[in-house]
Scaffold this active site. Structure first.
Site, PDB file in Angstrom:
ATOM      1  N   ALA A  10       0.828  -1.210   0.000  1.00 41.59           N
ATOM      2  CA  ALA A  10       0.000   0.000   0.000  1.00 41.59           C
ATOM      3  C   ALA A  10       0.867   1.267   0.000  1.00 41.59           C
ATOM      4  O   ALA A  10       0.773   2.099  -0.908  1.00 41.59           O
ATOM      5  CB  ALA A  10      -0.925  -0.030   1.218  1.00 41.59           C
ATOM      6  N   LYS A 186       3.504   8.546  17.589  1.00 36.19           N
ATOM      7  CA  LYS A 186       2.748   7.637  16.715  1.00 36.19           C
ATOM      8  C   LYS A 186       2.781   6.217  17.285  1.00 36.19           C
ATOM      9  O   LYS A 186       1.793   5.475  17.190  1.00 36.19           O
ATOM     10  CB  LYS A 186       3.312   7.657  15.283  1.00 36.19           C
ATOM     11  CG  LYS A 186       2.358   6.985  14.307  1.00 36.19           C
ATOM     12  CD  LYS A 186       2.617   7.311  12.857  1.00 36.19           C
ATOM     13  CE  LYS A 186       1.477   6.737  12.006  1.00 36.19           C
ATOM     14  NZ  LYS A 186       1.897   6.368  10.661  1.00 36.19           N
ATOM     15  N   SER A 257      -4.537  -1.617  11.306  1.00 34.34           N
ATOM     16  CA  SER A 257      -3.819  -2.661  10.551  1.00 34.34           C
ATOM     17  C   SER A 257      -3.601  -3.935  11.376  1.00 34.34           C
ATOM     18  O   SER A 257      -3.639  -5.042  10.846  1.00 34.34           O
ATOM     19  CB  SER A 257      -2.491  -2.127  10.043  1.00 34.34           C
ATOM     20  OG  SER A 257      -1.658  -1.775  11.123  1.00 34.34           O
TER      21      SER A 257
HETATM   22  P1  NAD Z   1       1.651  -3.721   3.055  1.00 33.99           P
HETATM   23  O1  NAD Z   1       1.483  -5.050   3.691  1.00 33.99           O
HETATM   24  O2  NAD Z   1       0.555  -3.180   2.182  1.00 33.99           O
HETATM   25  O3  NAD Z   1       2.982  -3.722   2.166  1.00 33.99           O
HETATM   26  C1  NAD Z   1       4.154  -4.383   2.568  1.00 33.99           C
HETATM   27  C2  NAD Z   1       4.735  -5.063   1.349  1.00 33.99           C
HETATM   28  O4  NAD Z   1       5.995  -5.648   1.693  1.00 33.99           O
HETATM   29  C3  NAD Z   1       3.857  -6.201   0.802  1.00 33.99           C
HETATM   30  O5  NAD Z   1       3.504  -5.920  -0.544  1.00 33.99           O
HETATM   31  C4  NAD Z   1       4.738  -7.432   0.922  1.00 33.99           C
HETATM   32  O6  NAD Z   1       4.555  -8.351  -0.130  1.00 33.99           O
HETATM   33  C5  NAD Z   1       6.123  -6.800   0.900  1.00 33.99           C
HETATM   34  N1  NAD Z   1       7.187  -7.667   1.406  1.00 33.99           N
HETATM   35  C6  NAD Z   1       7.147  -8.542   2.463  1.00 33.99           C
HETATM   36  N2  NAD Z   1       8.319  -9.193   2.572  1.00 33.99           N
HETATM   37  C7  NAD Z   1       9.122  -8.716   1.582  1.00 33.99           C
HETATM   38  C8  NAD Z   1      10.453  -9.003   1.181  1.00 33.99           C
HETATM   39  N3  NAD Z   1      11.210  -9.905   1.826  1.00 33.99           N
HETATM   40  N4  NAD Z   1      10.970  -8.344   0.103  1.00 33.99           N
HETATM   41  C9  NAD Z   1      10.218  -7.425  -0.568  1.00 33.99           C
HETATM   42  N5  NAD Z   1       8.936  -7.108  -0.225  1.00 33.99           N
HETATM   43  C10 NAD Z   1       8.397  -7.748   0.836  1.00 33.99           C
HETATM   44  O7  NAD Z   1       2.004  -2.702   4.236  1.00 33.99           O
HETATM   45  P2  NAD Z   1       1.755  -1.113   4.280  1.00 33.99           P
HETATM   46  O8  NAD Z   1       0.372  -0.862   4.774  1.00 33.99           O
HETATM   47  O9  NAD Z   1       2.202  -0.511   3.010  1.00 33.99           O
HETATM   48  O10 NAD Z   1       2.732  -0.702   5.484  1.00 33.99           O
HETATM   49  C11 NAD Z   1       4.138  -0.617   5.323  1.00 33.99           C
HETATM   50  C12 NAD Z   1       4.729   0.087   6.549  1.00 33.99           C
HETATM   51  O11 NAD Z   1       4.224   1.433   6.599  1.00 33.99           O
HETATM   52  C13 NAD Z   1       4.333  -0.556   7.891  1.00 33.99           C
HETATM   53  O12 NAD Z   1       5.374  -0.400   8.821  1.00 33.99           O
HETATM   54  C14 NAD Z   1       3.127   0.273   8.326  1.00 33.99           C
HETATM   55  O13 NAD Z   1       2.907   0.249   9.719  1.00 33.99           O
HETATM   56  C15 NAD Z   1       3.543   1.644   7.837  1.00 33.99           C
HETATM   57  N6  NAD Z   1       2.448   2.589   7.581  1.00 33.99           N
HETATM   58  C16 NAD Z   1       1.325   2.169   6.925  1.00 33.99           C
HETATM   59  C17 NAD Z   1       0.327   3.102   6.672  1.00 33.99           C
HETATM   60  C18 NAD Z   1      -0.913   2.714   5.891  1.00 33.99           C
HETATM   61  O14 NAD Z   1      -1.890   3.486   5.874  1.00 33.99           O
HETATM   62  N7  NAD Z   1      -0.945   1.591   5.194  1.00 33.99           N
HETATM   63  C19 NAD Z   1       0.458   4.428   7.098  1.00 33.99           C
HETATM   64  C20 NAD Z   1       1.648   4.814   7.744  1.00 33.99           C
HETATM   65  C21 NAD Z   1       2.628   3.872   7.980  1.00 33.99           C
END
Ligand code: NAD
Length: 313
Positions: A10, A186, A257
């Site tokens: 995401a 946060k 999440s």
């Molecule tokens: P997500 O699960 O959508 O994306 C994570 C991605 O990492 C996945 O596509 C997964 O396939 C990939 N991944 C896992 N192992 C991997 C590897 N070994 N090599 C390459 N890719 C790999 O997560 P997200 O929601 O995008 O969140 C990512 C970070 O950002 C987290 O720490 C989350 O807490 C933080 N965050 C998320 C949001 C939000 O609204 N989604 C907002 C702020 C912060």
């Protein structure tokens, strides 16, 4: 700028798409083959307040297929995958590559430091939201910000370049030497709302149904911020508590999440949030009974999901 994003779910896709739209050379690196294939075939479908579009001017590949050293490596896996993800792209990290983490939780610098010196690590926090709607399709809405600094506190030219690139991409990015205050606030917000919802299966607004839910959330906020203060980090307790109260009253139906992960049968980021707080609390002698209990409960939920079974006595 040549930019690689490891963990292009995401958030990685949102940032990668917006940076590619500004003309940067962007490679999305992930292990989700269906997501990568959809992006290669149709472009990245990005739906924001600026509209719904397909972005074709970026590459999408698995870690072993990625080549060349980027100027910036942006880490956007969930925290439990940071170590394995960095190991998978270690061949990309050149002598000039800056590595940026805007992931939630604590301990991200420590993991990245296994690969690069603190002078080449940028650390920060973002309030932008994003959801992976389906393969190759990401949705974000509203207005967020990005705040970041160098992990060693220095103000080198690459810090300014990264801030400018993210700001130009519409991500409202600023350099902020007080970023650790924002990171801890946060963490307090997430330690409270994420772990309580993960255990209770309440949505955020449902925590306000009775005083116990709200009081527990504020108790966790106070514990986490006491740990931050014990480390010499200035925090805004009233501001953080107000954001938690605002979320409880306005985030109707929102599943944080950690609850989404539990419902999907996945491990959560609890170790980088409640887990890291409890570890820091133990080092500083600060009592954190509510945060510790929630950590234990989420670990229990994760063990149940993983099918850990014990022999009945
Ligand atoms: P997500 O699960 O959508 O994306 C994570 C991605 O990492 C996945 O596509 C997964 O396939 C990939 N991944 C896992 N192992 C991997 C590897 N070994 N090599 C390459 N890719 C790999 O997560 P997200 O929601 O995008 O969140 C990512 C970070 O950002 C987290 O720490 C989350 O807490 C933080 N965050 C998320 C949001 C939000 O609204 N989604 C907002 C702020 C912060």
């Amino acid at each position: 700028m040549k930019i690689a994003i490891v963990g292009a779910g995401a958030m990685g896709s949102l940032f990668g798409g917006l940076l590619a739209e500004r003309g940067h050379s962007v490679t999305l690196i992930d292990v989700n083959v269906a997501h990568l294939e959809a992006i290669r075939v149709n472009g990245l479908r990005l739906h924001t307040d600026q509209g719904d579009r397909h972005i074709h001017a970026l590459r999408a590949c698995q870690p072993s297929q990625a080549e060349g050293s980027p100027d910036l490596l942006l880490v956007f896996t969930k925290t439990l995958h940071t170590a394995s993800a960095l190991a998978g792209v270690a061949h990309l990290i050149g002598t000039e590559t800056q590595v940026l983490s805007l992931q939630n939780g604590l301990g991200n610098v420590e993991v990245i430091q296994r690969h690069v010196a603190p002078s080449r690590i940028l650390i920060g926090v973002t309030t932008w939201p994003a959801d992976l709607v389906g393969p190759g399709h990401v949705h974000s809405h509203g207005q967020g910000v990005v705040r970041l600094m160098s992990a060693d506190g220095s103000e080198h030219p690459m810090l300014a370049r990264v801030v400018q690139a993210l700001a130009d991409a519409g991500l409202a990015c600023t350099a902020d030497p007080a970023v650790w205050s924002a990171i801890w606030e946060k963490v307090a917000f997430n330690a409270a709302l994420n772990s309580i919802c993960a255990v209770s299966h309440c949505t955020v607004d449902q925590l306000g149904a009775i005083d116990d839910g709200r009081d527990l959330a504020f108790a966790v906020v106070d514990e986490v911020l006491a740990v931050a203060q014990a480390q010499g980090i200035a925090v805004d307790r009233d501001g953080c508590a107000a954001r938690v109260a605002d979320a409880i009253s306005r985030h109707v139906g929102h599943k944080p999440s950690m609850l989404q992960d539990v419902l999907a049968g996945r491990r959560t980021e609890v170790e980088a949030i409640n887990g890291a707080v409890v570890a820091a609390a133990d080092r500083s002698g600060v009592p954190v009974p509510c945060t510790r209990t929630l950590l234990r409960l989420v670990r229990l939920v994760e063990a149940r999901i993983a099918g850990v079974v014990t022999t009945a006595r």
